[in-house]
Design an enzyme around this catalytic site. Structure first.
Site, mmCIF file in Angstrom:
data_model
loop_
_atom_site.group_PDB
_atom_site.id
_atom_site.type_symbol
_atom_site.label_atom_id
_atom_site.label_comp_id
_atom_site.label_asym_id
_atom_site.label_seq_id
_atom_site.Cartn_x
_atom_site.Cartn_y
_atom_site.Cartn_z
ATOM 1 C CD1 TRP A 200 -2.850 1.545 0.682
ATOM 2 C CD2 TRP A 200 -1.407 2.390 2.172
ATOM 3 N NE1 TRP A 200 -3.272 2.806 1.013
ATOM 4 C CE2 TRP A 200 -2.409 3.352 1.927
ATOM 5 C CE3 TRP A 200 -0.387 2.697 3.070
ATOM 6 C CZ2 TRP A 200 -2.434 4.594 2.553
ATOM 7 C CZ3 TRP A 200 -0.404 3.941 3.695
ATOM 8 C CH2 TRP A 200 -1.429 4.865 3.438
ATOM 9 N NE ARG A 444 -10.576 2.370 5.208
ATOM 10 C CZ ARG A 444 -11.191 3.186 4.404
ATOM 11 N NH1 ARG A 444 -12.060 2.742 3.549
ATOM 12 N NH2 ARG A 444 -10.947 4.473 4.409
ATOM 13 C CG ASP A 479 -11.956 2.281 -2.557
ATOM 14 O OD1 ASP A 479 -11.012 1.522 -2.776
ATOM 15 O OD2 ASP A 479 -11.888 3.251 -1.776
ATOM 16 C CG MET A 480 -12.162 -4.702 -3.487
ATOM 17 S SD MET A 480 -10.672 -5.422 -2.755
ATOM 18 C CE MET A 480 -11.069 -7.126 -2.813
ATOM 19 C CG ASN A 481 -10.724 0.533 0.663
ATOM 20 O OD1 ASN A 481 -9.619 0.869 0.242
ATOM 21 N ND2 ASN A 481 -11.809 1.241 0.445
ATOM 22 C CB CYS A 527 -10.194 2.846 -6.426
ATOM 23 S SG CYS A 527 -9.439 3.368 -4.874
ATOM 24 C CG ASP A 549 -5.143 5.289 -0.882
ATOM 25 O OD1 ASP A 549 -5.868 5.749 -1.775
ATOM 26 O OD2 ASP A 549 -5.535 4.475 -0.028
#
Ligand code: DGJ
Length: 744
Positions: A200, A444, A479-481, A527, A549
């Protein structure tokens, strides 16, 4: 371009103006690989390249014959256990517990064009005459399984794409345990392997290692292609540079678990395989079932790494990305994430948008926090309806006001995820991927929805359709976190659990496909915690991706430089953000931030209402510059000139097709005291054109700029101390504009 089958020698030769790919049917009726590389003459027989010679202590296929050993033969799609001791391309477990197979040639077809793959992203053609496709059929008589090896060669690209289809046509059951998309045996090991590795906020750093005996591999087992390794490797000759020499690039059009490996055996043969990672993968095939692997792309360049990247860029920009936005210049956007994080309301958003409009920005993107009760990352994923406390007029009310300002409106979503603290979780706890009686790891604070299930995908689609049809939405950031853990589907049988990670990705693709079909004008940006899913699979649906990011200009040099190995500038989301930078606390000038971000899909991500007037003036100029040059910046030919991984200076440039205009980005990290003189050799110009070069304010011929170099020396900092003019000090950058003033 042609695909020729030589009957007598049973040899296939696929070629176009630049490359040749040759393989043959072996004595045992399996397939042997003969050559991939620069175009060679076509002729009947290349069998001498098999080098069938007896070697001691090898397992041989035919009694009385010590020459034919699979251990030594370069193969096309090898299996394990019948003489070849290397890693196989596939493994099929049969009902009797055996994994031995013998897939022999049973026919082939050659067709114009390129067929689409069911529910899988792939390169395509627009006219039948752009490519030819060969399908080779192989049959294993004991298991009853059929293999279809598919090869496409393009007329205008030195590229071969490959994929494999397994079909079960008889009553016996088999289980696929490994099904790679491509296997390629190369006759020597004199290569260096390039990979894109990181984590990341430092995605896709370029790493190079010399091939050694044994396995060297990159992979993901996280459920997404990942920030850690990209589904790409390249093998280059040691002498290959950015601009000359041989390199083969391998790229997988896939967004889930993958394995890309180079195995060098003790006879110095290099076997490259790339495909779905076999870990936690198994796929049962019963009569009538089939399995299709993702597509793998092989690029051959004789013009070094820049040459390879140009081919990937052109191919992925024009024959992988699709839809209205494929060829369009990208809107200059402002995103509120680093400006407000979760803490915003309608008036704050409108304040930013109004200011952005005045500076010429074209699109406002509302990021995370607009839905459910989402005020931090502990709640509401899965509840895709507006938070009326923050946005009393709804998304549509806000979007309409932004449109009234003369801007377009975009929205953030994270459709694959769920928080326990949500309405959706209360109603559908069984929609979450988790293994019975085991801990459920969070990432998260969120959990992963079971996208292997059609009803789950459809449920999320219905919610999103409501939001998208209700408001004028021009852009969506998907997004995909988190990485996937304890993967298990409540809706699948024990035997099917090995299919879930792949079916999950197919579910993601299906949702994209449905949304694109329903809302074809929306520009999608993919993302995943920044660039954790920056892969060719995503580009098929979303022509741009949030690169990282990390918005620090200095760090971005490495990230964008590495990303450019495979992916075009039009696909790289790049924003100017605030200082001190939120990821590193580093201070860089607004000019430096703009000069890095403009080599991409450009935007801003800071609270511009807090800027000084003179800073707003700089932004106005940057936006105007970007509007003037974005076609060149996003669709021109991009050259890497000087690597951030090698030293203090990074440089790159774009040139237009006509070679009349070019922009050179030059970035110096630290100021050196009493520094030496520096020049950078440019690329891609017309040697006979004379260019007016800004900054130097001089007319200079293309041959001078390419052979002598662009003079980039700075005034010595010690000497310049008194009249510091903003061009000295750390973190400096310059954009040189080159305009052809005469063409003789
Ligand atoms: C991760 C993304 O990379 C960021 O840009 C931002 O959208 C956040 N997620 C929001 O949660």
């Amino acid at each position: 371009m042609a695909i020729i089958y030589h009957e007598k020698s049973q040899t296939f030769h696929l070629f176009n103006a630049e490359i040749s790919y040759v393989f043959t049917i072996l004595q045992n009726h399996q397939l042997g690989q003969l050559y991939f590389g620069k175009r060679i003459h076509d002729r009947e027989d290349f069998a001498y390249l098999l080098e069938l010679k007896a070697r001691p202590m090898s397992a041989c296929a035919f009694e009385g014959d010590r020459n034919f050993s699979l251990e030594h033969i370069k193969q096309e799609y090898p299996s394990y256990g019948t003489g070849d001791m290397r890693y196989p391309a596939f493994t099929i477990l049969q009902e009797n517990g055996s994994r031995i197979s013998d897939f022999v040639y049973s026919g082939h077809t050659i067709k114009n064009g390129k067929p689409a793959l069911d529910w899988l992203p792939a390169t395509y053609v627009e006219q039948e005459n752009e490519a030819e496709t060969l399908e080779v059929y192989l049959q294993d008589s004991v298991s009853g399984t059929k293999l279809i090896l598919r090869y496409t060669i393009f007329k205008d690209f030195p590229v071969i794409t490959r994929n494999v289809r397994f079909e079960q046509n008889v009553d016996t059951k088999v289980c696929l345990e490994r099904a790679m998309s491509l296997s390629l045996d190369l006759p020597d090991m004199n290569y260096e392997m390039i990979e894109l590795t990181g984590a990341w906020s430092r995605e896709r750093y370029v790493e190079t290692r010399k091939l050694a005996h044994g396995i060297q591999a990159v992979y993901s087992m996280r459920g997404c292609s990942s920030a850690n390794y990209n589904p790409f490797i390249a093998l280059k000759r040691p002498e290959t540079t950015e601009n000359s020499g041989e390199v083969i690039g391998f790229s997988l059009i896939y967004s889930g678990n993958f394995l890309a490996q180079a195995e060098v055996d003790t006879y110095n043969i290099t076997r490259v395989t790339i495909g779905i990672h076999p870990e936690n993968f198994s796929w049962q095939l019963e009569k009538g079932d089939s399995f299709e692997t993702p597509e793998a792309v092989m690029v051959y360049s004789k013009d070094g790494l820049n040459g390879m990247s140009h081919i990937f860029h052109r191919l992925y920009q024009s024959r992988l990305a699709r839809g209205k936005w494929r060829d369009l210049e990208r809107p200059i956007l402002i995103n509120n994430w680093e400006a407000t994080y979760f803490d915003f309301n309608e008036s704050k958003i409108l304040e930013i948008a109004e200011c952005a409009k005045q500076l010429g920005i074209e699109l406002f993107v509302l990021d995370d926090g607009w839905f459910g009760k989402r005020n931090d990352d502990t709640s509401s994923l899965g509840d895709w309806y507006v938070n009326l406390e923050k946005l009393p007029n709804g998304v549509s009310g806000l979007a309409k006001q932004i449109e009234k300002l003369g801007m377009k409106f975009g929205l953030w979503i994270e459709p694959e995820m769920i928080n326990k603290e949500s309405k959706l979780y209360k109603e559908h706890a069984d929609w979450v991927l988790n293994t019975p009686n085991r801990n459920m790891s969070h990432g998260r604070n969120q959990f992963v929805l079971d996208f292997s299930r059609e009803d789950v995908v459809d449920g999320i689609y219905d919610q999103l359709e409501n939001v998208f049809q209700d408001a004028p939405i021009s852009y969506v950031k998907w997004d995909m976190n988190r990485s996937m853990t304890e993967v298990y589907s409540q809706a699948a049988s024990p035997e099917e659990q090995g299919t879930i990670m792949h079916k999950y990705i197919l579910g993601v693709y299906r949702l994209y496909e449905k949304l694109i079909a329903r809302f074809p004008d929306i520009l999608f940006e993919s993302c995943a915690s920044g660039g954790s899913r920056f892969d060719p699979g995503m580009l098929y649906y979303a022509p741009q991706c949030w690169t990282s990011d990390d918005t620090d200009a200095v760090e971005r040099l490495k990230i964008q430089y590495g990303t450019s190995m495979v992916y075009p500038l039009s696909s790289m989301g790049a924003h100017v953000s605030a200082v001190p930078n939120h990821q590193l606390l580093r201070n860089t000038s607004l000019a430096m931030r703009g000069n890095v971000a403009c080599f991409g899909a450009f935007g801003y991500e800071l609270d511009i209402t807090k800027l000084k007037e003179e800073e707003k003036e700089v932004i106005k100029e940057q936006v105007a510059f970007m509007k003037q040059y974005r076609k060149l910046l996003q669709y021109g030919t991009f050259y890497r000139l000087s690597s951030p991984f090698d030293g203090n200076v990074t440089a790159w440039m774009v040139v237009d097709k006509e070679q009349k205009t070019a922009l050179v980005g030059y970035y110096r990290i630290l100021q050196r005291v009493n520094d030496a003189y520096h020049r950078i050799k440019l690329q891609g110009l017309n040697k006979d054109y004379c260019y007016y070069v800004t900054v130097l304010e001089e007319d200079i011929y293309g041959d001078e700029l390419m052979n002598i170099g662009l003079v980039v020396s700075d005034a010595s900092s010690g000497e310049n101390h008194e009249k510091y003019d903003g061009t000295n000090g750390d973190f400096q950058s310059r954009i040189y504009k080159l305009t052809a003033v005469c063409d003789e």
